[in-house]
Every structure is written in structure tokens, then in C-alpha cells.
Enzyme design. Structure first.
Site, short mmCIF file in Angstrom:
data_model
loop_
_atom_site.label_atom_id
_atom_site.label_comp_id
_atom_site.label_asym_id
_atom_site.label_seq_id
_atom_site.Cartn_x
_atom_site.Cartn_y
_atom_site.Cartn_z
N ARG A 1 -15.93 -10.82 2.07
CA ARG A 1 -15.07 -9.69 2.38
C ARG A 1 -15.37 -8.51 1.46
NH1 ARG A 1 -14.15 -12.66 6.01
NH2 ARG A 1 -12.18 -13.60 6.70
N ILE B 1 0.84 -1.20 0.00
CA ILE B 1 0.00 0.00 0.00
C ILE B 1 0.87 1.25 0.00
CG2 ILE B 1 -1.78 1.29 1.22
CD1 ILE B 1 -2.78 -1.33 2.40
N VAL C 1 -6.64 -12.55 -3.13
CA VAL C 1 -6.60 -12.35 -4.58
C VAL C 1 -5.16 -12.39 -5.09
CG1 VAL C 1 -7.06 -10.75 -6.47
CG2 VAL C 1 -8.78 -11.09 -4.68
N ARG D 1 -5.07 -22.20 -2.31
CA ARG D 1 -5.51 -22.66 -1.00
C ARG D 1 -6.80 -21.95 -0.60
NH1 ARG D 1 -2.04 -20.49 3.37
NH2 ARG D 1 -3.80 -19.13 3.81
N GLY E 1 -8.58 -16.27 14.32
CA GLY E 1 -8.60 -14.81 14.34
C GLY E 1 -9.30 -14.19 13.16
N ALA F 1 3.96 -1.66 9.82
CA ALA F 1 3.32 -2.52 10.81
C ALA F 1 3.75 -3.96 10.58
CB ALA F 1 1.79 -2.42 10.70
N LYS G 1 -4.37 -2.59 16.56
CA LYS G 1 -4.83 -1.48 15.72
C LYS G 1 -5.88 -0.64 16.44
CE LYS G 1 -2.28 -1.73 12.13
NZ LYS G 1 -1.37 -0.60 11.80
N ASP H 1 11.53 2.52 5.59
CA ASP H 1 11.05 1.15 5.53
C ASP H 1 12.20 0.23 5.89
OD1 ASP H 1 10.07 -1.46 4.52
OD2 ASP H 1 8.50 -0.27 3.56
N TYR I 1 -3.52 -8.66 16.53
CA TYR I 1 -3.32 -7.61 15.52
C TYR I 1 -4.49 -6.61 15.53
CZ TYR I 1 -3.26 -5.31 10.97
OH TYR I 1 -3.28 -4.37 9.98
#
Length: 307
Positions: free
Chosen positions: A207, A12, A184, A198, A268, A74, A143, A31, A139
Site C-alpha cells: 500500500r 482526517i 498502522v 491481526r 473487496g 462518509a 466514490k 459531524d 464503497y
């Protein structure tokens, strides 16, 4: 506008850097390359390969080198946080807090990247930003805590903060073999490498699978919006949900020779997500740039372009 993008060489982040530069903003990237690639950055980008909470970065922030911090760095994997909650907390909470503390009084705005996972199994679909937080993984909890710190910094110190909650992002620069990849991109990567796809659980989990340009657009609008934010949050999605089985059916039709293997549901994970984007539309002027299937085609072109 001088912008620091943490995690800017990641999936992103690199798409965001491209957008910022196209809009004429001055961008610096930090980074540690745990999930990023220098090759994703536009040529000529000013970057530092190190931790976003390193002494060097903290000093640059304190020296008021930036107007806006866009914090994307993150450890984003839900399974990783389930197995290593302390380590993921160190990055997602403790180091984020260190960066925010340095930014206090030294920047104009802090744009925090949160996650749709803060909602857990939301009771309202599409889910508005004022829905309660019911995190089901470390996680997601981390957040949620980062958003709480944004609110506290706005309330205590008058710091201009805003959080963006992306919904299952995919698109160019997300390598299919990267453990952080969403379904995807992972499935396109499997097709590219002749491996089976998978499918976790029943495949009926749905989603709001969001093409990256939509998320980047909301992030950019948050960074450049007039006025002052006081820890507002914005969903970054499309308002449209699709099941894994529906996506897999497209892959099977498009690539008839692929194999699909079943795997247990991941700990999760939630069953359904769908973003209510009306707040982003009304406050930020957001409109969906690329619906799901258009994003799939753009991603397919990138995957098979040899990049």
C-alpha cells in the site's frame, strides 16, 4: 474564506480543520459523531452535531453561509459496504448528491473526498489520475459515482468541483479500536492495549500508506488553488509502497513481545496501491511533508502520549 467541513470531527477531518484554522480560514464543522470525537476539534471550533444532509445544514448552504465545502463525511469501510451496500450508498451517494444540489450556485468550490479504491487492482503503478476506474467494492463504486456527479455538476451547471483520492491514511486522531482505522493505527492500538496484531491474507499486499498531513496538505491546496476546477481529481499519497509484512516486521522488532495472528483476506481489498503524485506536484505545488517512517514515528508519539 468560509469553509464547511463535513465529517470534520473525524480522523482526517479534524486534522484538516486544524490546518484551515492555522491558515486563518473560518471553519464550520458538521459531524454526526458516528466516527468523530469532539475532543479532536481545536478549541473554539464552530460545530453542529448532525447529519451533513440535514435540513439545517442544507439551509445554511442554500443561504450562502460558506464559500467552500470540503466534503469528508462518509461511511468509509469497505467490509461494511460489502455487507450493507444500500445503507452505505445512501450516505456516500444519495446524501452527497443532496448536499451538492444545495451547493449549486451557492458556493465557490466543492472539494469532494474520493478514494484510491476507485482504481481497483490498478494495472499501472504508480497509478496516475487518468487510470480507469475498476472498483471492487460497493464503497469504491460509490466514490467513483461521487466523482462522476462532480463532473456532471461542472459540465451542466458550471460548478467548481475537485476530488481528492487519499491512499491508506494513518496518523494522529485515528483510534486503533475504531472500525474505520487503517492497519498502522489499528496495530498501534493493539500494542497499546496488549492485544495481538491481526494480519489479513498473506501480508504481501502493498500500500501507499500515507501520513495524514500529506493528505491534508493536498486538500488544503485544492480548496485554496486559484482559477476554476472542472472536476479534476488529485491523488493524495507519497509515491512509495510498503507491504504489511514489512510494517509488521518493524512492530515485531520494536515490540518483541507482541503476537501476530493471521486472518483471511478481506473481500473487496486490492493487492497493490501506489500513487502517482506528479499531477499534485505540478498543479498544486505539493511536496511530501512526511514520508512513511517519519509518519510512523509521529503516530507512535501520539498514541503513547495519553491523548
Amino acid at each position: 474564506m468560509r469553509v464547511l467541513v463535513t465529517g470534520g470531527a473525524g480522523f482526517i477531518g479534524s486534522n484538516l480543520v486544524r490546518r484551515l484554522q492555522e491558515e486563518g480560514q473560518t471553519v464550520t464543522v458538521v459531524d454526526d459523531m458516528s466516527g468523530g470525537e469532539i475532543g479532536f476539534l481545536p478549541k473554539g471550533t464552530d460545530y453542529y452535531i448532525q447529519d451533513f444532509a440535514s435540513d439545517r445544514v442544507i439551509e445554511m448552504v442554500k443561504d450562502q453561509k460558506f464559500d467552500v465545502i470540503m466534503h469528508l463525511a462518509a461511511k468509509p469501510r469497505v467490509p461494511y459496504s460489502v455487507e450493507f451496500p444500500f445503507d452505505s450508498n445512501d450516505t456516500n451517494v444519495s446524501k452527497t448528491l443532496k448536499l451538492m444540489e444545495a451547493a449549486r450556485g451557492n458556493i465557490k468550490r466543492f472539494v469532494n473526498t474520493s478514494s484510491s479504491s476507485v482504481y481497483g487492482d490498478a494495472q499501472i503503478l504508480p497509478t496516475p489520475e487518468n487510470h480507469g476506474h475498476f472498483p471492487q467494492s460497493p464503497y469504491a463504486l460509490q466514490k467513483s459515482i461521487s466523482e462522476s456527479y462532480c463532473k456532471m455538476f461542472s459540465d451542466l451547471y458550471g460548478m467548481d468541483t475537485v476530488s481528492v483520492r487519499p491512499f491508506n491514511v494513518f496518523g494522529p486522531n485515528q483510534r486503533g479500536d475504531n472500525p474505520y482505522s487503517t492497519a498502522v493505527s489499528a496495530w498501534f492500538g493493539a500494542v497499546l492495549n496488549g492485544k495481538p496484531l491481526r494480519s489479513d491474507g498473506t501480508g504481501e499486499q502493498s500500500r501507499d500508506v500515507t501520513y495524514v498531513d500529506n493528505v491534508v496538505d493536498i486538500m488544503y491546496r485544492c480548496a485554496t488553488h486559484g482559477g476554476t476546477f472542472k472536476a479534476e481529481a488529485f491523488n493524495a499519497g507519497t509515491g512509495f509502497s510498503i507491504t504489511n509484512n514489512e510494517i509488521l516486521a518493524w512492530f515485531k522488532k520494536t515490540y518483541p513481545d507482541i503476537q501476530i495472528v493471521n486472518a483471511p483476506a478481506r473481500k473487496g481489498d486490492v493487492m497493490k496501491t501506489c500513487a502517482d503524485v506528479s499531477k499534485a506536484e505540478s498543479v498544486l505545488g505539493y511536496k511530501v511533508l512526511a514520508p512513511f517512517w517519519e509518519g510512523v514515528e509521529k503516530t507512535r508519539q501520539w498514541v503513547f502520549s495519553g491523548v
